[in-house]
Design a protein around this motif. Sequence first.
Motif, PDB file in Angstrom:
ATOM      1  N   ALA A  32       0.834  -1.207   0.000  1.00 24.53           N
ATOM      2  CA  ALA A  32       0.000   0.000   0.000  1.00 24.53           C
ATOM      3  C   ALA A  32       0.870   1.258   0.000  1.00 24.53           C
ATOM      4  CB  ALA A  32      -0.912   0.004   1.225  1.00 24.53           C
ATOM      5  N   VAL A  33       0.374   2.290  -0.660  1.00 25.52           N
ATOM      6  CA  VAL A  33       1.048   3.593  -0.634  1.00 25.52           C
ATOM      7  C   VAL A  33       0.905   4.140   0.784  1.00 25.52           C
ATOM      8  CG1 VAL A  33       0.967   5.974  -1.489  1.00 25.52           C
ATOM      9  CG2 VAL A  33       0.605   4.064  -3.076  1.00 25.52           C
ATOM     10  N   PRO A  34       2.026   4.489   1.415  1.00 30.80           N
ATOM     11  CA  PRO A  34       1.916   5.038   2.771  1.00 30.80           C
ATOM     12  C   PRO A  34       1.363   6.461   2.738  1.00 30.80           C
ATOM     13  CG  PRO A  34       4.202   5.068   2.044  1.00 30.80           C
ATOM     14  CD  PRO A  34       3.407   4.377   0.959  1.00 30.80           C
ATOM     15  N   ALA A  35       0.875   6.900   3.867  1.00 29.29           N
ATOM     16  CA  ALA A  35       0.411   8.286   3.968  1.00 29.29           C
ATOM     17  C   ALA A  35       1.595   9.206   3.672  1.00 29.29           C
ATOM     18  CB  ALA A  35      -0.120   8.549   5.373  1.00 29.29           C
ATOM     19  N   PHE A  36       1.314  10.290   2.966  1.00 25.36           N
ATOM     20  CA  PHE A  36       2.368  11.264   2.679  1.00 25.36           C
ATOM     21  C   PHE A  36       1.799  12.667   2.835  1.00 25.36           C
ATOM     22  CE2 PHE A  36       0.513  10.179  -1.446  1.00 25.36           C
ATOM     23  CZ  PHE A  36       0.271  11.414  -2.015  1.00 25.36           C
ATOM     24  N   PRO A  37       2.658  13.645   3.129  1.00 30.61           N
ATOM     25  CA  PRO A  37       2.178  15.015   3.338  1.00 30.61           C
ATOM     26  C   PRO A  37       1.568  15.589   2.062  1.00 30.61           C
ATOM     27  CG  PRO A  37       4.502  14.802   3.968  1.00 30.61           C
ATOM     28  CD  PRO A  37       4.098  13.530   3.299  1.00 30.61           C
ATOM     29  N   VAL A  38       0.420  16.176   2.181  1.00 31.01           N
ATOM     30  CA  VAL A  38      -0.265  16.772   1.041  1.00 31.01           C
ATOM     31  C   VAL A  38       0.579  17.885   0.413  1.00 31.01           C
ATOM     32  CG1 VAL A  38      -1.619  18.483   2.298  1.00 31.01           C
ATOM     33  CG2 VAL A  38      -2.551  17.448   0.222  1.00 31.01           C
ATOM     34  N   LEU A  39       1.502  18.442   1.161  1.00 31.71           N
ATOM     35  CA  LEU A  39       2.380  19.491   0.622  1.00 31.71           C
ATOM     36  C   LEU A  39       3.256  18.987  -0.525  1.00 31.71           C
ATOM     37  CD1 LEU A  39       3.438  21.393   3.870  1.00 31.71           C
ATOM     38  CD2 LEU A  39       1.893  22.176   2.063  1.00 31.71           C
ATOM     39  N   LYS A  40       3.425  17.669  -0.646  1.00 27.75           N
ATOM     40  CA  LYS A  40       4.189  17.119  -1.782  1.00 27.75           C
ATOM     41  C   LYS A  40       3.517  17.447  -3.115  1.00 27.75           C
ATOM     42  CE  LYS A  40       6.739  13.249   0.052  1.00 27.75           C
ATOM     43  NZ  LYS A  40       7.833  12.669  -0.675  1.00 27.75           N
ATOM     44  N   LEU A  41       2.230  17.762  -3.084  1.00 32.07           N
ATOM     45  CA  LEU A  41       1.479  18.058  -4.308  1.00 32.07           C
ATOM     46  C   LEU A  41       1.614  19.525  -4.721  1.00 32.07           C
ATOM     47  CD1 LEU A  41      -1.767  16.122  -3.346  1.00 32.07           C
ATOM     48  CD2 LEU A  41       0.103  15.300  -4.788  1.00 32.07           C
ATOM     49  N   THR A  42       2.080  20.361  -3.825  1.00 32.45           N
ATOM     50  CA  THR A  42       2.131  21.810  -4.054  1.00 32.45           C
ATOM     51  C   THR A  42       2.978  22.238  -5.252  1.00 32.45           C
ATOM     52  OG1 THR A  42       1.728  22.186  -1.712  1.00 32.45           O
ATOM     53  CG2 THR A  42       2.608  24.042  -2.966  1.00 32.45           C
ATOM     54  N   GLN A  44       3.547  21.144  -8.123  1.00 32.55           N
ATOM     55  CA  GLN A  44       2.897  20.965  -9.420  1.00 32.55           C
ATOM     56  C   GLN A  44       1.405  21.310  -9.374  1.00 32.55           C
ATOM     57  OE1 GLN A  44       5.676  21.041 -10.780  1.00 32.55           O
ATOM     58  NE2 GLN A  44       5.390  19.458 -12.316  1.00 32.55           N
ATOM     59  N   SER A  45       0.923  21.799  -8.254  1.00 33.30           N
ATOM     60  CA  SER A  45      -0.523  22.013  -8.077  1.00 33.30           C
ATOM     61  C   SER A  45      -1.271  20.739  -8.482  1.00 33.30           C
ATOM     62  CB  SER A  45      -1.016  23.201  -8.906  1.00 33.30           C
ATOM     63  OG  SER A  45      -0.452  24.397  -8.443  1.00 33.30           O
ATOM     64  N   ALA A  46      -0.775  19.624  -7.990  1.00 30.46           N
ATOM     65  CA  ALA A  46      -1.261  18.307  -8.416  1.00 30.46           C
ATOM     66  C   ALA A  46      -2.446  17.823  -7.585  1.00 30.46           C
ATOM     67  CB  ALA A  46      -0.114  17.301  -8.333  1.00 30.46           C
ATOM     68  N   TYR A  47      -3.057  16.773  -8.088  1.00 34.30           N
ATOM     69  CA  TYR A  47      -4.201  16.128  -7.455  1.00 34.30           C
ATOM     70  C   TYR A  47      -3.845  14.670  -7.201  1.00 34.30           C
ATOM     71  CZ  TYR A  47      -6.704  20.018  -9.643  1.00 34.30           C
ATOM     72  OH  TYR A  47      -7.111  21.256 -10.054  1.00 34.30           O
ATOM     73  N   VAL A  48      -4.528  14.066  -6.251  1.00 32.56           N
ATOM     74  CA  VAL A  48      -4.350  12.642  -5.992  1.00 32.56           C
ATOM     75  C   VAL A  48      -5.722  12.021  -5.778  1.00 32.56           C
ATOM     76  CG1 VAL A  48      -4.025  12.917  -3.491  1.00 32.56           C
ATOM     77  CG2 VAL A  48      -3.079  10.924  -4.639  1.00 32.56           C
ATOM     78  N   THR A  49      -5.896  10.803  -6.270  1.00 32.17           N
ATOM     79  CA  THR A  49      -7.152  10.093  -6.070  1.00 32.17           C
ATOM     80  C   THR A  49      -6.876   8.607  -5.909  1.00 32.17           C
ATOM     81  OG1 THR A  49      -9.390   9.735  -6.931  1.00 32.17           O
ATOM     82  CG2 THR A  49      -7.619   9.807  -8.553  1.00 32.17           C
ATOM     83  N   ARG A  50      -7.742   7.953  -5.186  1.00 27.20           N
ATOM     84  CA  ARG A  50      -7.641   6.506  -4.970  1.00 27.20           C
ATOM     85  C   ARG A  50      -9.024   5.910  -5.285  1.00 27.20           C
ATOM     86  NH1 ARG A  50      -4.231   2.040  -4.091  1.00 27.20           N
ATOM     87  NH2 ARG A  50      -5.657   0.436  -3.444  1.00 27.20           N
ATOM     88  N   PRO A  51      -9.315   5.712  -6.580  1.00 29.04           N
ATOM     89  CA  PRO A  51     -10.638   5.213  -6.954  1.00 29.04           C
ATOM     90  C   PRO A  51     -10.797   3.724  -6.665  1.00 29.04           C
ATOM     91  CG  PRO A  51      -9.251   5.386  -8.880  1.00 29.04           C
ATOM     92  CD  PRO A  51      -8.447   5.920  -7.733  1.00 29.04           C
ATOM     93  N   LYS A  52     -12.048   3.321  -6.518  1.00 28.45           N
ATOM     94  CA  LYS A  52     -12.338   1.889  -6.452  1.00 28.45           C
ATOM     95  C   LYS A  52     -13.459   1.590  -7.438  1.00 28.45           C
ATOM     96  CE  LYS A  52     -15.383   1.479  -2.414  1.00 28.45           C
ATOM     97  NZ  LYS A  52     -15.951   2.774  -2.220  1.00 28.45           N
ATOM     98  N   LEU A  53     -13.365   0.447  -8.053  1.00 26.07           N
ATOM     99  CA  LEU A  53     -14.237   0.080  -9.160  1.00 26.07           C
ATOM    100  C   LEU A  53     -15.722   0.207  -8.846  1.00 26.07           C
ATOM    101  CD1 LEU A  53     -14.430  -0.997 -12.056  1.00 26.07           C
ATOM    102  CD2 LEU A  53     -14.336  -3.301 -11.108  1.00 26.07           C
ATOM    103  N   ASN A  54     -16.135  -0.235  -7.668  1.00 26.46           N
ATOM    104  CA  ASN A  54     -17.571  -0.248  -7.370  1.00 26.46           C
ATOM    105  C   ASN A  54     -18.209   1.138  -7.347  1.00 26.46           C
ATOM    106  OD1 ASN A  54     -17.581  -2.997  -7.302  1.00 26.46           O
ATOM    107  ND2 ASN A  54     -17.522  -3.157  -5.082  1.00 26.46           N
ATOM    108  N   ASP A  55     -17.419   2.183  -7.202  1.00 28.37           N
ATOM    109  CA  ASP A  55     -17.985   3.529  -7.256  1.00 28.37           C
ATOM    110  C   ASP A  55     -18.227   3.979  -8.699  1.00 28.37           C
ATOM    111  OD1 ASP A  55     -18.125   3.864  -4.521  1.00 28.37           O
ATOM    112  OD2 ASP A  55     -16.135   4.757  -4.390  1.00 28.37           O
TER     113      ASP A  55
END
Length: 112
Positions: A32-42, A44-55
């Motif tokens: 599993a991807v470990p928790a990481f500080p959201v500031l790592k996205l700053t 690149q002004s990036a986004y992160v998502t963890r989708p699951k098929l059933n949604d």
Amino acid sequence: IIDGVGKSTYQISLECLAKRGIFVSFGNASGAVPAFPVLKLTPQSAYVTRPKLNDYVATREELLERAGEVFDWVKKGELKISVDKTFNLKDVAEGHAYIEGGRSRGKILFKP
């Protein structure tokens, strides 16, 4: 970046993001991807998502609709499927060793 590997590749995936890029984490092949500080996205002004098929296919109707779209893309040549290697089902152990060894470069098929 669509990352199905997880723990061993997420850092590289984050570093490869373009401005306003999206990091899609959907697999845990290496853990599993470990928790990481959201500031790592700053940077690149990036986004992160963890989708699951059933949604995305909550009902049978939605599953059939989405599958129909994908098969239509394949028919039209808009989606290419890369088959790396085909194994006979009796050689399933060899096929799994091939996959687990990180040698696959596309889909692996097992035929009866």
